[in-house]
Design an enzyme around this catalytic site. Sequence first.
Site, PDB file in Angstrom:
ATOM      1  N   ASP A 180       0.817  -1.158  -0.022  1.00 26.96           N
ATOM      2  CA  ASP A 180       0.112   0.141  -0.021  1.00 26.96           C
ATOM      3  C   ASP A 180       0.963   1.247   0.009  1.00 26.96           C
ATOM      4  OD1 ASP A 180      -2.315   1.582   0.394  1.00 26.96           O
ATOM      5  OD2 ASP A 180      -1.685   1.807   2.666  1.00 26.96           O
ATOM      6  N   ASP A 238      -0.267   5.010   0.962  1.00 24.11           N
ATOM      7  CA  ASP A 238      -0.285   6.155   2.019  1.00 24.11           C
ATOM      8  C   ASP A 238      -0.043   5.557   3.452  1.00 24.11           C
ATOM      9  OD1 ASP A 238      -1.065   7.517   0.045  1.00 24.11           O
ATOM     10  OD2 ASP A 238      -3.244   7.513   0.409  1.00 24.11           O
ATOM     11  N   THR A 261      -2.396   1.057  -4.779  1.00 21.35           N
ATOM     12  CA  THR A 261      -2.952   2.355  -4.303  1.00 21.35           C
ATOM     13  C   THR A 261      -4.158   2.821  -4.939  1.00 21.35           C
ATOM     14  OG1 THR A 261      -2.528   4.515  -3.558  1.00 21.35           O
ATOM     15  CG2 THR A 261      -1.269   3.571  -5.632  1.00 21.35           C
ATOM     16  N   ALA A 262      -5.079   3.591  -3.978  1.00 18.09           N
ATOM     17  CA  ALA A 262      -5.994   4.215  -4.668  1.00 18.09           C
ATOM     18  C   ALA A 262      -5.848   5.481  -5.449  1.00 18.09           C
ATOM     19  CB  ALA A 262      -7.133   4.458  -3.726  1.00 18.09           C
ATOM     20  N   LYS A 303      -8.981  -3.070  -4.456  1.00 19.82           N
ATOM     21  CA  LYS A 303      -7.589  -3.248  -4.273  1.00 19.82           C
ATOM     22  C   LYS A 303      -7.382  -4.828  -4.127  1.00 19.82           C
ATOM     23  CE  LYS A 303      -5.301  -0.359  -2.019  1.00 19.82           C
ATOM     24  NZ  LYS A 303      -4.331   0.135  -0.900  1.00 19.82           N
TER      25      LYS A 303
END
Length: 319
Positions: free
Chosen positions: A70, A72, A177-178, A222
């Site tokens: 991931d 963040d 990641t988004a 995800k």
Amino acid sequence: MLDTMATLRKLPKEKRSSAVLAGEAAAEATLGAAKTTAEPAAEPAAEPAAATAEDVAGVAGDPRAAAFFDCDNTIVQGAAIFYLGRGLYKRKFFSSRELLRFAWQQTYFRLNGAEHAGHMADAKESALSIVQGHRVADLERICEEVFDEYMAEKIWPGTRALVKMHLEAGQRVWLVTAAPQEAARVIASRLGMTGALGTVAEAVGGVYTGRLVGEPLHGPAKAEAVRALAAREQLDLARCAAYSDSSNDIPLLSLVGYPYVINPDAGLRRHAREQGWRIRDFRTGRKAARVGIPAAAGLGAAAGGTVAAMAIYRNRRHR
């Protein structure tokens, strides 16, 4: 769906203007002003914070093993999209009115602890409106500049070491990641990763249309993206590792044989303890949830806008 601008219109004129001015002026302020959240102080890390060779799952050179990270607060201190939003605002991609709207949305997500479909749709619409009509090449160039200006010094050293260990063990490593795909590719490239999966904005003729390709890469989406990648790359997920800080990524962490928790939020810390997952906290001396404003798949809250939105929220609560 939260009607942000309708809420702002209910404020007296002088408070509306001061809120917008506060967001605009403080957008150039330091990122620290928007990073503190009201969660309890971190307990001592479950294990020593430094990354060690024991953290790398699988056998060196295993062609069917890989690692998924991931972004963040797992790799980057705070949210990548927060820095991108600051860079876009600095380059006048959007107005102070839009800045305040995005800040309000993200503060609402944080204060209410929910990301239901209506709010996610609103955030997605706002994000896409920023880039609509802009050229893909321009955003790619800005992502490179934003990394150099803001993000390079915000990479967690401990997580960088983990990425390096997997690579040196001969394993492939992906960022998942988004954040926009363009930003994800830059971060992955700078860290020497194999590749990146991010949220994809549709473009025709090199210009953004204002629509997404698929859904934001968030939560269960995800995990599904990683499952599809594993099938394409002939990976054995039982021999793969995943790293995240967020309870939103429990589906991803549950998918692999070696889940690792990095700088966890309160929900993920509890879940990790229940499951016996290894926890690494690189935030020595910091609060457990002192992270950047969550992206919620949206493009851009800057520091001042968030502070202004929180002030409006408190004003509503006490009226």
